[in-house]
Write a protein that holds these residues in place. Structure first.
Motif, PDB file in Angstrom:
ATOM      1  N   GLY A 263       0.811  -1.215   0.000  1.00  0.00           N
ATOM      2  CA  GLY A 263       0.000   0.000   0.000  1.00  0.00           C
ATOM      3  C   GLY A 263       0.842   1.262   0.000  1.00  0.00           C
ATOM      4  O   GLY A 263       0.542   2.223  -0.723  1.00  0.00           O
ATOM      5  N   LEU A 264       1.912   1.289   0.804  1.00  0.00           N
ATOM      6  CA  LEU A 264       2.778   2.466   0.854  1.00  0.00           C
ATOM      7  C   LEU A 264       3.551   2.631  -0.453  1.00  0.00           C
ATOM      8  O   LEU A 264       3.678   3.742  -0.969  1.00  0.00           O
ATOM      9  CB  LEU A 264       3.753   2.353   2.028  1.00  0.00           C
ATOM     10  N   VAL A 265       4.061   1.510  -0.973  1.00  0.00           N
ATOM     11  CA  VAL A 265       4.776   1.576  -2.249  1.00  0.00           C
ATOM     12  C   VAL A 265       3.837   2.052  -3.350  1.00  0.00           C
ATOM     13  O   VAL A 265       4.209   2.888  -4.196  1.00  0.00           O
ATOM     14  CB  VAL A 265       5.377   0.207  -2.604  1.00  0.00           C
ATOM     15  N   ALA A 266       2.600   1.538  -3.351  1.00  0.00           N
ATOM     16  CA  ALA A 266       1.616   1.946  -4.355  1.00  0.00           C
ATOM     17  C   ALA A 266       1.341   3.443  -4.263  1.00  0.00           C
ATOM     18  O   ALA A 266       1.234   4.133  -5.286  1.00  0.00           O
ATOM     19  CB  ALA A 266       0.321   1.165  -4.159  1.00  0.00           C
ATOM     20  N   GLY A 272       4.181   9.423  -7.859  1.00  0.00           N
ATOM     21  CA  GLY A 272       5.269   9.673  -8.802  1.00  0.00           C
ATOM     22  C   GLY A 272       4.746  10.011 -10.187  1.00  0.00           C
ATOM     23  O   GLY A 272       5.269  10.901 -10.868  1.00  0.00           O
ATOM     24  N   ALA A 273       3.691   9.310 -10.615  1.00  0.00           N
ATOM     25  CA  ALA A 273       3.076   9.629 -11.910  1.00  0.00           C
ATOM     26  C   ALA A 273       2.464  11.024 -11.882  1.00  0.00           C
ATOM     27  O   ALA A 273       2.581  11.791 -12.844  1.00  0.00           O
ATOM     28  CB  ALA A 273       2.012   8.588 -12.249  1.00  0.00           C
ATOM     29  N   LEU A 274       1.825  11.371 -10.765  1.00  0.00           N
ATOM     30  CA  LEU A 274       1.210  12.702 -10.645  1.00  0.00           C
ATOM     31  C   LEU A 274       2.277  13.795 -10.608  1.00  0.00           C
ATOM     32  O   LEU A 274       2.047  14.911 -11.090  1.00  0.00           O
ATOM     33  CB  LEU A 274       0.338  12.770  -9.390  1.00  0.00           C
ATOM     34  N   ALA A 323      -4.947  -0.286  -4.112  1.00  0.00           N
ATOM     35  CA  ALA A 323      -4.275  -0.439  -2.808  1.00  0.00           C
ATOM     36  C   ALA A 323      -4.210   0.863  -2.010  1.00  0.00           C
ATOM     37  O   ALA A 323      -3.835   0.835  -0.830  1.00  0.00           O
ATOM     38  CB  ALA A 323      -2.850  -0.953  -3.019  1.00  0.00           C
ATOM     39  N   LEU A 324      -4.616   1.974  -2.619  1.00  0.00           N
ATOM     40  CA  LEU A 324      -4.540   3.253  -1.921  1.00  0.00           C
ATOM     41  C   LEU A 324      -5.506   3.306  -0.745  1.00  0.00           C
ATOM     42  O   LEU A 324      -5.310   4.014   0.208  1.00  0.00           O
ATOM     43  CB  LEU A 324      -4.825   4.414  -2.885  1.00  0.00           C
TER      44      LEU A 324
END
Length: 324
Positions: A263-266, A272-274, A323-324
């Motif tokens: 979840g944290l990695v997601a 990162g995309a944003l 997963a957010l």
């Protein structure tokens, strides 16, 4: 003694009164407006670095401390809340993670901070050493643990602001911008539904904003984009800017949060995309504001948007969102 000798000292610094061009005249105008320094002998010399601002090292008669003068570039006020930047810079100085701020002109955005003797700006090469991002995380931890700033401006506020600017200015975006912005909306809804973890953020991990010196703690400068924002976005900006591998990202997530899970990695991956969407739009808009930039901001912005699309087409993207 020649006329040149009277306006330049033995170190090569320029003395106030000897400006030769528009840049130096702007420095002298800024210096003469600083009340405590009026009537004193002032010397200045350019400091390299900074994409938009004009930076100078200042020596003041009767003081042992030298100073760093920043003059905002034309058009930068479109993106920057000067009062908020000053608030963040002052707090950083008080927390010991940034230099002491000694002067700020709210009207012009001119800022003077202590010149950190013996320090140098980081380069992209420095970030290959894992010790550097770990030091940055230590700084972020101090910044994030303090009180919130007076202004909240999330990555969504930033992206939406740039979209409005792009529309108003008639900025040309890549042909696949509609696809990218569609996924941006999906990610925005997912993150908002999960709840944002708002903290005081720096929001601009350009290597030159991190200063290092042998045996001294790292310092963080340039708070022009600071605001309350999502905690994960701060780390995502860093990992995205530095092209870190997924293995390194996972290591830094654990260092940043004290633990790691999907979840944290997601959350960091989506942010990162944003981050690429935000800075891609910023660059495209920035190019439209002035023809004097000695840098192809539009090309840089389109590249950032392309990288955002690449991440959004990763097979794991829907699972990260879930997963957010």
């Amino acid at each position: 003694m020649t006329g040149t000798d009277t306006v330049r000292d033995t170190t090569g610094n320029r003395l106030v009164g000897g400006a030769r061009n528009e840049a130096e005249r702007s420095v002298e105008a800024a210096l003469t407006a600083i009340e405590p320094w009026r009537g004193k002998r002032l010397e200045y010399a350019p400091v390299l670095g900074g994409l938009q601002n004009s930076n100078w090292r200042i020596t003041v008669e009767g003081t042992d401390t030298r100073y760093f003068l920043k003059i905002p570039g034309a058009g930068s006020e479109t993106f920057i809340d000067r009062a908020l930047a000053n608030e963040a810079a002052r707090r950083a100085g008080e927390l010991g993670i940034g230099p002491e701020l000694v002067h700020f002109d709210a009207g012009t955005g001119v800022e003077v901070i202590e010149f950190l003797e013996g320090y140098r700006a980081c380069t992209n090469g420095d970030f290959k050493d894992v010790a550097i991002p770990r030091q940055i995380i230590d700084i972020y931890r101090v910044l994030h643990s303090g009180e919130l700033l007076t202004v909240t401006k999330t990555m969504f506020d930033m992206v939406d602001e740039h979209l409005a600017q792009a529309k108003d200015l008639g900025v040309r975006l890549p042909e696949d911008a509609e696809l990218i912005l569609g996924e941006y909306q999906v990610a925005k809804e997912a993150l908002l539904a999960s709840g944002l973890d708002l903290v005081a953020c720096h929001n601009d991990p350009m290597p030159g904003n991190f200063l290092v010196a042998p045996g001294e703690p790292m310092k963080l400068v340039d708070y022009e984009f600071a605001s309350n924002n999502e905690r994960a976005y701060e780390l995502a900006l860093l990992t995205t800017e530095m092209f870190y591998t997924e293995e390194r990202i996972n290591e830094l997530v654990e260092a940043f949060y004290g633990r790691t899970d999907f979840g944290l990695v997601a959350r960091v991956q989506v942010c990162g995309a944003l981050a690429d969407v935000k800075w891609g739009l910023w660059a495209c808009v920035n190019q439209q504001l002035s023809s004097s930039w000695d840098f192809d901001y539009h090309k840089y912005g389109c590249w950032k948007l392309m990288r955002a699309r690449l991440k959004m087409t990763d097979p794991r993207w829907p699972f990260w969102l879930k997963a957010l």
